[in-house]
Design a protein around this motif. Structure first.
Motif, PDB file in Angstrom:
ATOM      1  N   HIS A 161       0.798  -1.157   0.123  1.00  9.86           N
ATOM      2  CA  HIS A 161       0.125   0.116   0.060  1.00  9.86           C
ATOM      3  C   HIS A 161       0.820   1.336  -0.047  1.00  9.86           C
ATOM      4  N   ASP A 162       2.001   1.386   0.912  1.00 15.24           N
ATOM      5  CA  ASP A 162       2.727   2.660   1.127  1.00 15.24           C
ATOM      6  C   ASP A 162       3.625   2.757  -0.402  1.00 15.24           C
ATOM      7  N   LEU A 163       3.958   1.720  -0.955  1.00 10.49           N
ATOM      8  CA  LEU A 163       4.716   1.736  -2.132  1.00 10.49           C
ATOM      9  C   LEU A 163       3.924   2.322  -3.077  1.00 10.49           C
ATOM     10  N   LEU A 164       2.723   1.771  -3.388  1.00 10.95           N
ATOM     11  CA  LEU A 164       1.678   2.102  -4.438  1.00 10.95           C
ATOM     12  C   LEU A 164       1.444   3.780  -4.489  1.00 10.95           C
ATOM     13  N   ARG A 165       1.218   3.952  -3.142  1.00 11.20           N
ATOM     14  CA  ARG A 165       0.870   5.468  -2.972  1.00 11.20           C
ATOM     15  C   ARG A 165       2.001   6.470  -3.309  1.00 11.20           C
ATOM     16  N   ALA A 166       3.153   5.931  -2.755  1.00  5.63           N
ATOM     17  CA  ALA A 166       4.397   6.695  -3.171  1.00  5.63           C
ATOM     18  C   ALA A 166       4.503   6.837  -4.533  1.00  5.63           C
ATOM     19  N   LEU A 167       4.370   5.411  -5.318  1.00  5.19           N
ATOM     20  CA  LEU A 167       4.584   5.531  -6.686  1.00  5.19           C
ATOM     21  C   LEU A 167       3.672   6.330  -7.434  1.00  5.19           C
ATOM     22  N   LEU A 168       2.514   6.412  -6.879  1.00 10.36           N
ATOM     23  CA  LEU A 168       1.466   7.424  -7.716  1.00 10.36           C
ATOM     24  C   LEU A 168       1.624   8.997  -7.737  1.00 10.36           C
ATOM     25  N   ASP A 169       2.111   9.056  -6.474  1.00 14.65           N
ATOM     26  CA  ASP A 169       2.802  10.650  -6.198  1.00 14.65           C
ATOM     27  C   ASP A 169       3.847  10.866  -7.046  1.00 14.65           C
ATOM     28  N   ALA A 170       4.726  10.344  -6.816  1.00  7.41           N
ATOM     29  CA  ALA A 170       6.143  10.509  -7.567  1.00  7.41           C
ATOM     30  C   ALA A 170       5.808  10.513  -9.071  1.00  7.41           C
ATOM     31  N   TYR A 171       5.076   9.590  -9.612  1.00  7.55           N
ATOM     32  CA  TYR A 171       4.916   9.442 -10.903  1.00  7.55           C
ATOM     33  C   TYR A 171       4.161  10.729 -11.492  1.00  7.55           C
ATOM     34  N   ALA A 172       3.072  11.211 -10.787  1.00 13.69           N
ATOM     35  CA  ALA A 172       2.270  12.548 -11.150  1.00 13.69           C
ATOM     36  C   ALA A 172       3.348  13.563 -11.260  1.00 13.69           C
ATOM     37  N   ARG A 173       4.340  13.592 -10.659  1.00 15.53           N
ATOM     38  CA  ARG A 173       5.452  14.664 -10.925  1.00 15.53           C
ATOM     39  C   ARG A 173       6.285  14.696 -12.294  1.00 15.53           C
ATOM     40  N   GLU A 174       6.214  13.449 -12.803  1.00 21.21           N
ATOM     41  CA  GLU A 174       7.104  13.146 -14.245  1.00 21.21           C
ATOM     42  C   GLU A 174       6.552  14.018 -15.173  1.00 21.21           C
ATOM     43  N   PRO A 175       7.394  14.559 -16.306  1.00 22.09           N
ATOM     44  CA  PRO A 175       6.840  15.263 -17.195  1.00 22.09           C
ATOM     45  C   PRO A 175       6.218  14.480 -18.432  1.00 22.09           C
ATOM     46  N   ASP A 176       6.414  13.003 -18.385  1.00 23.19           N
ATOM     47  CA  ASP A 176       5.849  11.978 -19.496  1.00 23.19           C
ATOM     48  C   ASP A 176       4.496  11.276 -18.770  1.00 23.19           C
ATOM     49  N   ALA A 177       4.212  11.772 -17.656  1.00 26.03           N
ATOM     50  CA  ALA A 177       3.146  10.963 -16.822  1.00 26.03           C
ATOM     51  C   ALA A 177       1.916  10.968 -17.614  1.00 26.03           C
ATOM     52  N   ALA A 178       1.077   9.968 -17.572  1.00 27.33           N
ATOM     53  CA  ALA A 178      -0.261   9.884 -17.719  1.00 27.33           C
ATOM     54  C   ALA A 178      -1.120   9.497 -16.878  1.00 27.33           C
ATOM     55  N   GLU A 179      -2.352   9.689 -17.184  1.00 23.28           N
ATOM     56  CA  GLU A 179      -3.393   9.250 -15.897  1.00 23.28           C
ATOM     57  C   GLU A 179      -3.296   7.959 -15.838  1.00 23.28           C
ATOM     58  N   VAL A 180      -3.297   7.381 -14.543  1.00 21.87           N
ATOM     59  CA  VAL A 180      -3.037   6.228 -14.091  1.00 21.87           C
ATOM     60  C   VAL A 180      -4.280   5.390 -13.498  1.00 21.87           C
ATOM     61  N   GLU A 181      -4.812   4.453 -13.906  1.00 25.81           N
ATOM     62  CA  GLU A 181      -6.125   3.725 -13.577  1.00 25.81           C
ATOM     63  C   GLU A 181      -5.380   2.499 -12.725  1.00 25.81           C
ATOM     64  N   VAL A 182      -5.720   2.574 -11.341  1.00 27.02           N
ATOM     65  CA  VAL A 182      -5.410   1.444 -10.473  1.00 27.02           C
ATOM     66  C   VAL A 182      -6.445   0.408 -10.389  1.00 27.02           C
ATOM     67  N   VAL A 183      -6.045  -0.973 -10.810  1.00 27.72           N
ATOM     68  CA  VAL A 183      -7.075  -2.027 -10.611  1.00 27.72           C
ATOM     69  C   VAL A 183      -6.600  -3.004  -9.422  1.00 27.72           C
TER      70      VAL A 183
END
Length: 286
Positions: free
Chosen positions: A105-127
Protein backbone atom coordinates in the motif's frame (compact mmCIF):
# COMPACT_ATOMS: atom_id res chain seq x y z
CA UNK A 1 8.19 -20.76 -43.29
CA UNK A 2 4.77 -22.02 -42.15
CA UNK A 3 2.23 -19.30 -41.39
CA UNK A 4 -0.79 -20.00 -39.23
CA UNK A 5 -3.76 -17.66 -39.45
CA UNK A 6 -5.58 -16.60 -36.30
CA UNK A 7 -8.84 -17.61 -37.96
CA UNK A 8 -7.79 -21.23 -38.43
CA UNK A 9 -6.31 -21.33 -34.92
CA UNK A 10 -9.64 -20.11 -33.58
CA UNK A 11 -11.44 -22.83 -35.56
CA UNK A 12 -9.10 -25.55 -34.34
CA UNK A 13 -9.25 -24.35 -30.71
CA UNK A 14 -13.05 -24.51 -30.72
CA UNK A 15 -13.02 -28.09 -32.02
CA UNK A 16 -10.21 -29.14 -29.67
CA UNK A 17 -12.02 -27.72 -26.63
CA UNK A 18 -15.47 -29.05 -27.55
CA UNK A 19 -14.21 -32.35 -29.03
CA UNK A 20 -17.29 -32.19 -31.23
CA UNK A 21 -17.56 -30.51 -34.65
CA UNK A 22 -21.25 -29.71 -34.27
CA UNK A 23 -20.86 -27.94 -30.93
CA UNK A 24 -17.73 -26.14 -32.15
CA UNK A 25 -19.56 -24.90 -35.25
CA UNK A 26 -22.44 -23.65 -33.13
CA UNK A 27 -19.98 -21.87 -30.81
CA UNK A 28 -18.33 -20.21 -33.81
CA UNK A 29 -21.64 -19.29 -35.47
CA UNK A 30 -20.92 -21.21 -38.67
CA UNK A 31 -21.98 -24.39 -40.45
CA UNK A 32 -20.22 -27.66 -39.66
CA UNK A 33 -18.99 -28.68 -43.18
CA UNK A 34 -16.78 -25.60 -43.76
CA UNK A 35 -15.38 -25.98 -40.24
CA UNK A 36 -14.44 -29.60 -40.91
CA UNK A 37 -12.81 -28.63 -44.20
CA UNK A 38 -10.84 -25.83 -42.54
CA UNK A 39 -9.39 -28.18 -39.91
CA UNK A 40 -8.53 -30.76 -42.59
CA UNK A 41 -6.70 -28.08 -44.62
CA UNK A 42 -4.75 -27.12 -41.50
CA UNK A 43 -3.72 -30.75 -40.94
CA UNK A 44 -2.57 -31.06 -44.57
CA UNK A 45 -0.53 -27.87 -44.35
CA UNK A 46 1.18 -28.99 -41.16
CA UNK A 47 1.58 -32.57 -42.33
CA UNK A 48 0.29 -34.05 -39.05
CA UNK A 49 -2.97 -35.40 -37.71
CA UNK A 50 -4.36 -33.07 -35.06
CA UNK A 51 -7.52 -35.02 -34.27
CA UNK A 52 -8.51 -38.65 -34.05
CA UNK A 53 -11.94 -38.97 -35.61
CA UNK A 54 -13.50 -42.25 -34.47
CA UNK A 55 -16.87 -43.88 -34.08
CA UNK A 56 -16.96 -42.79 -30.46
CA UNK A 57 -16.14 -39.14 -31.07
CA UNK A 58 -13.20 -36.78 -31.54
CA UNK A 59 -9.96 -36.88 -29.54
CA UNK A 60 -6.76 -34.83 -29.65
CA UNK A 61 -3.59 -36.45 -30.96
CA UNK A 62 -0.28 -35.60 -29.21
CA UNK A 63 0.40 -33.08 -31.98
CA UNK A 64 -3.08 -31.62 -31.52
CA UNK A 65 -2.49 -31.17 -27.78
CA UNK A 66 0.68 -29.19 -28.56
CA UNK A 67 -1.10 -27.00 -31.09
CA UNK A 68 -3.96 -26.35 -28.66
CA UNK A 69 -1.55 -24.92 -26.07
CA UNK A 70 0.22 -22.84 -28.71
CA UNK A 71 -3.04 -21.67 -30.28
CA UNK A 72 -4.44 -20.48 -26.96
CA UNK A 73 -1.27 -18.50 -26.25
CA UNK A 74 -1.29 -17.00 -29.76
CA UNK A 75 -4.95 -16.00 -29.62
CA UNK A 76 -4.48 -14.49 -26.16
CA UNK A 77 -1.49 -12.52 -27.43
CA UNK A 78 -3.47 -11.27 -30.45
CA UNK A 79 -6.34 -10.16 -28.23
CA UNK A 80 -3.89 -8.43 -25.89
CA UNK A 81 -2.28 -6.61 -28.82
CA UNK A 82 -5.69 -5.36 -29.95
CA UNK A 83 -6.57 -4.08 -26.47
CA UNK A 84 -3.26 -2.27 -26.03
CA UNK A 85 -3.46 -0.77 -29.52
CA UNK A 86 -6.93 0.65 -28.89
CA UNK A 87 -5.86 2.05 -25.53
CA UNK A 88 -2.78 3.71 -27.08
CA UNK A 89 -4.97 6.24 -28.90
CA UNK A 90 -7.15 7.12 -25.91
CA UNK A 91 -6.98 10.81 -24.94
CA UNK A 92 -4.20 11.43 -22.44
CA UNK A 93 -2.52 8.05 -22.95
CA UNK A 94 -4.13 6.42 -19.90
CA UNK A 95 -2.15 3.61 -18.21
CA UNK A 96 -3.76 0.68 -16.41
CA UNK A 97 -1.77 -0.63 -13.44
CA UNK A 98 -2.85 -3.97 -11.94
CA UNK A 99 -2.06 -4.46 -8.25
CA UNK A 100 -2.82 -7.27 -5.81
CA UNK A 101 -5.52 -5.99 -3.45
CA UNK A 102 -3.47 -6.45 -0.28
CA UNK A 103 -0.19 -5.46 -1.92
CA UNK A 104 2.36 -2.85 -0.92
CA UNK A 105 0.00 0.00 0.00
CA UNK A 106 2.68 2.54 0.98
CA UNK A 107 4.74 1.71 -2.13
CA UNK A 108 1.72 2.18 -4.39
CA UNK A 109 0.82 5.52 -2.84
CA UNK A 110 4.43 6.75 -3.12
CA UNK A 111 4.63 5.52 -6.72
CA UNK A 112 1.47 7.32 -7.82
CA UNK A 113 2.52 10.56 -6.10
CA UNK A 114 6.05 10.48 -7.55
CA UNK A 115 4.86 9.51 -11.03
CA UNK A 116 2.37 12.38 -11.16
CA UNK A 117 5.37 14.74 -11.04
CA UNK A 118 7.04 13.14 -14.11
CA UNK A 119 6.92 15.19 -17.35
CA UNK A 120 5.83 12.11 -19.35
CA UNK A 121 3.19 11.06 -16.81
CA UNK A 122 -0.21 9.88 -17.95
CA UNK A 123 -3.41 9.24 -16.03
CA UNK A 124 -3.09 5.97 -14.10
CA UNK A 125 -6.07 3.71 -13.50
CA UNK A 126 -5.30 1.37 -10.59
CA UNK A 127 -7.11 -1.97 -10.65
CA UNK A 128 -7.04 -3.90 -7.36
CA UNK A 129 -6.96 -7.61 -8.12
CA UNK A 130 -7.55 -10.94 -6.49
CA UNK A 131 -5.02 -13.77 -6.48
CA UNK A 132 -3.52 -14.21 -9.94
CA UNK A 133 -5.78 -11.66 -11.62
CA UNK A 134 -3.01 -9.02 -11.81
CA UNK A 135 -0.84 -11.38 -13.89
CA UNK A 136 -3.79 -12.39 -16.10
CA UNK A 137 -4.68 -8.73 -16.75
CA UNK A 138 -1.13 -8.03 -17.87
CA UNK A 139 -1.00 -11.10 -20.11
CA UNK A 140 -4.30 -10.47 -21.87
CA UNK A 141 -3.74 -6.76 -22.46
CA UNK A 142 -6.19 -5.32 -19.95
CA UNK A 143 -3.26 -3.81 -18.02
CA UNK A 144 -0.14 -1.98 -19.19
CA UNK A 145 1.88 -2.83 -16.09
CA UNK A 146 1.50 -4.75 -12.84
CA UNK A 147 3.13 -4.96 -9.44
CA UNK A 148 3.80 -8.70 -9.11
CA UNK A 149 5.24 -10.98 -6.45
CA UNK A 150 7.06 -14.05 -7.88
CA UNK A 151 5.81 -16.09 -4.90
CA UNK A 152 2.28 -15.66 -6.26
CA UNK A 153 2.70 -14.76 -9.95
CA UNK A 154 4.92 -15.73 -12.86
CA UNK A 155 7.19 -13.15 -14.50
CA UNK A 156 7.78 -15.38 -17.54
CA UNK A 157 7.33 -13.48 -20.79
CA UNK A 158 7.46 -10.03 -19.17
CA UNK A 159 10.16 -7.44 -18.75
CA UNK A 160 10.47 -6.59 -15.07
CA UNK A 161 12.48 -4.71 -12.47
CA UNK A 162 12.74 -5.26 -8.72
CA UNK A 163 11.16 -2.50 -6.68
CA UNK A 164 10.82 -3.56 -3.05
CA UNK A 165 12.01 -6.50 -0.92
CA UNK A 166 10.33 -7.02 2.45
CA UNK A 167 9.80 -9.55 5.20
CA UNK A 168 6.58 -11.44 5.92
CA UNK A 169 4.25 -11.44 8.92
CA UNK A 170 1.54 -13.74 10.19
CA UNK A 171 -1.85 -12.14 10.80
CA UNK A 172 -3.71 -13.53 13.81
CA UNK A 173 -6.83 -12.60 15.79
CA UNK A 174 -5.80 -9.84 18.20
CA UNK A 175 -6.81 -11.86 21.26
CA UNK A 176 -4.89 -15.01 20.34
CA UNK A 177 -2.04 -16.01 22.73
CA UNK A 178 0.52 -15.94 19.89
CA UNK A 179 -0.47 -12.37 19.01
CA UNK A 180 1.44 -11.12 22.07
CA UNK A 181 4.74 -12.50 20.75
CA UNK A 182 7.33 -10.13 19.23
CA UNK A 183 8.26 -12.72 16.59
CA UNK A 184 7.36 -16.23 15.47
CA UNK A 185 8.69 -18.96 13.19
CA UNK A 186 6.94 -20.72 10.33
CA UNK A 187 6.89 -23.94 12.35
CA UNK A 188 5.09 -22.18 15.21
CA UNK A 189 2.28 -20.94 12.97
CA UNK A 190 2.05 -23.97 10.67
CA UNK A 191 -0.32 -25.96 12.85
CA UNK A 192 -1.94 -23.72 15.46
CA UNK A 193 -4.80 -25.61 17.17
CA UNK A 194 -8.15 -24.16 16.17
CA UNK A 195 -6.58 -21.63 13.81
CA UNK A 196 -5.79 -23.33 10.45
CA UNK A 197 -4.16 -21.20 7.75
CA UNK A 198 -6.44 -19.75 5.10
CA UNK A 199 -6.27 -21.36 1.66
CA UNK A 200 -6.12 -19.12 -1.42
CA UNK A 201 -7.03 -20.32 -4.94
CA UNK A 202 -4.21 -21.93 -6.92
CA UNK A 203 -3.10 -20.28 -10.16
CA UNK A 204 -4.57 -23.15 -12.21
CA UNK A 205 -7.84 -23.28 -10.26
CA UNK A 206 -9.00 -25.14 -7.19
CA UNK A 207 -7.53 -24.89 -3.69
CA UNK A 208 -4.56 -26.55 -2.01
CA UNK A 209 -5.41 -29.35 0.45
CA UNK A 210 -5.68 -28.52 4.13
CA UNK A 211 -8.09 -27.88 6.98
CA UNK A 212 -8.18 -24.09 6.65
CA UNK A 213 -11.10 -22.19 5.08
CA UNK A 214 -11.12 -21.43 1.37
CA UNK A 215 -10.93 -17.67 0.84
CA UNK A 216 -11.63 -15.70 -2.32
CA UNK A 217 -10.93 -12.08 -1.38
CA UNK A 218 -9.45 -9.83 1.25
CA UNK A 219 -12.74 -8.86 2.90
CA UNK A 220 -13.62 -12.49 3.50
CA UNK A 221 -10.15 -13.21 4.90
CA UNK A 222 -10.26 -10.20 7.24
CA UNK A 223 -13.64 -11.27 8.63
CA UNK A 224 -12.53 -14.87 9.21
CA UNK A 225 -9.37 -13.76 11.05
CA UNK A 226 -11.35 -11.34 13.23
CA UNK A 227 -13.73 -14.18 14.10
CA UNK A 228 -10.81 -16.35 15.21
CA UNK A 229 -11.32 -18.90 12.42
CA UNK A 230 -8.06 -18.58 10.46
CA UNK A 231 -4.67 -16.91 10.03
CA UNK A 232 -2.56 -15.92 7.05
CA UNK A 233 1.03 -15.09 6.09
CA UNK A 234 1.46 -11.90 4.06
CA UNK A 235 4.13 -9.32 3.14
CA UNK A 236 4.77 -6.86 5.97
CA UNK A 237 3.52 -3.87 3.95
CA UNK A 238 0.04 -5.41 3.82
CA UNK A 239 -0.41 -4.31 7.45
CA UNK A 240 -2.16 -1.29 5.92
CA UNK A 241 -5.44 -3.21 5.59
CA UNK A 242 -5.46 -4.72 9.10
CA UNK A 243 -8.35 -4.12 11.49
CA UNK A 244 -8.04 -3.48 15.23
CA UNK A 245 -9.27 -7.08 15.61
CA UNK A 246 -6.07 -8.28 13.90
CA UNK A 247 -2.47 -8.56 15.03
CA UNK A 248 0.58 -8.93 12.76
CA UNK A 249 3.66 -10.73 14.13
CA UNK A 250 6.97 -10.84 12.19
CA UNK A 251 8.14 -14.24 10.96
CA UNK A 252 11.88 -14.59 11.47
CA UNK A 253 12.43 -17.45 9.02
CA UNK A 254 9.88 -16.76 6.25
CA UNK A 255 11.32 -16.05 2.80
CA UNK A 256 11.49 -12.40 1.80
CA UNK A 257 8.98 -11.18 -0.76
CA UNK A 258 10.13 -9.01 -3.66
CA UNK A 259 7.71 -6.77 -5.52
CA UNK A 260 8.48 -6.37 -9.23
CA UNK A 261 7.01 -3.96 -11.71
CA UNK A 262 6.33 -5.94 -14.89
CA UNK A 263 5.28 -4.88 -18.37
CA UNK A 264 5.06 -6.36 -21.92
CA UNK A 265 8.52 -6.54 -23.51
CA UNK A 266 7.30 -5.04 -26.81
CA UNK A 267 5.99 -1.85 -25.20
CA UNK A 268 7.34 1.46 -26.56
CA UNK A 269 5.15 3.72 -24.43
CA UNK A 270 6.94 6.76 -22.99
CA UNK A 271 4.41 7.16 -20.14
CA UNK A 272 4.94 3.50 -19.23
CA UNK A 273 8.72 3.91 -19.36
CA UNK A 274 8.37 6.87 -16.98
CA UNK A 275 6.24 4.75 -14.60
CA UNK A 276 8.86 1.97 -14.57
CA UNK A 277 11.65 4.50 -14.03
CA UNK A 278 9.77 6.05 -11.11
CA UNK A 279 9.10 2.66 -9.49
CA UNK A 280 12.75 1.60 -9.76
CA UNK A 281 13.86 4.93 -8.32
CA UNK A 282 11.59 4.48 -5.31
CA UNK A 283 13.01 1.02 -4.76
CA UNK A 284 16.54 2.37 -4.66
CA UNK A 285 15.53 4.95 -2.06
CA UNK A 286 13.88 2.32 0.19
Amino acid sequence: MEWLETRELRYFTAVAEELHFGRAAERLGMAQPPLSRAVQRLERRLGVALLDRGRHGVALTPAGAVLLDEARATLDAAAAAARRTRRAVEPGGRLVLAVKANGAHDLLRALLDAYAREPDAAEVEVVLCGIGEDERMLRDGRADAALLHPLYSSLAGFDSEEVLTEEQVVVLPAGHPLAARTSLTLAEVADVPGLPAARWPLRDGGYPPGPGPEVRDLSQLAQLIALGRTSTVIPASARAWLWTAHSAVPLVDAPSVTTHIAWPPQSRSRPLAALVRTAVGLGRQA
